[in-house]
Scaffold this motif. Structure first.
Motif: not given
Length: 204
Positions: A37-39, A158-161, A189, A193-194
């Motif tokens: 994931g990316t941050t 969460p990776k999207d937050a 995926q 997820l985190d």
């Protein structure tokens, strides 16, 4: 102008436009089969006067040690590519330092990342979520010095937050962030997820 000076000037003045392009940390950084994931990248930093436990110019980190949870690993510099993405450490048993940010011990939040596992088993930051409050984090530097941090808290987000401001925001002192993947592994995926984030502050 030396290469070190060029790097420092780039690292201390990340334009907002460039920052928005940087997909920093943990791209495929958690497992051989995980996309990771990316941050978001660090926001712009400006120079501040130094005081107390702050190095005006620190040497690069070369090793990280967290005795309480058995972490003792080399640290390699990580540099963003042409697309603004910071690659994951190439080894599951080595950590990576975000080279454009502060060296550990300088004012600001230095960032070190590592894999949590691989298809072979646990990786360098596998035990990171078990760290206790006030645990000591030692970062050995290229000039033979060691800077010591103490853990303040651990967050799982969460990776999207991803909490960009609290991870990369300006600080009045020298701080450290350790980041790896965590939470549930999404089989579809192929990624966690985190993100697990350790927040620490320099104590010596």
């Amino acid at each position: 102008m030396t290469a070190a000076t060029q790097r420092r000037r780039r690292g201390r003045g990340v334009p907002a436009a460039a920052a928005s392009l940087l997909a920093v940390l943990l791209t495929a950084a958690c497992a051989a089969t995980a996309g990771g994931g990316t941050t978001p990248a660090a926001p712009h930093r400006s120079a501040h006067p130094t005081a107390g436990l702050i190095d005006t110019q620190a040497a690069d980190p070369i090793r990280i040690r967290v005795p309480s949870i058995g972490i003792d690993a080399p640290v390699d510099p990580l540099t963003v590519d042409a697309k603004g993405v910071l690659p994951a450490p190439t080894s599951f048993h080595r950590a990576g330092w975000w080279r454009a940010g502060p060296e550990p011990g300088e004012r600001g939040a230095a960032v070190i990342v590592g894999h949590v596992d691989s298809y072979r088993g646990p990786a360098v930051f596998f035990r990171l979520p078990t760290m206790r409050t006030a645990a000591k984090i030692l970062v050995d530097r290229a000039d033979g010095s060691t800077v010591v941090f103490a853990e303040q808290r651990i967050e799982r987000r969460p990776k999207d937050a991803f909490p960009t401001d609290s991870v990369y925001g300006r600080t009045a002192d020298a701080q450290l962030r350790l980041i790896t993947c965590g939470g549930r592994f999404d089989q579809v995926q192929r990624r966690y997820l985190d993100d697990v984030i350790v927040f620490a502050r320099r104590i010596r």
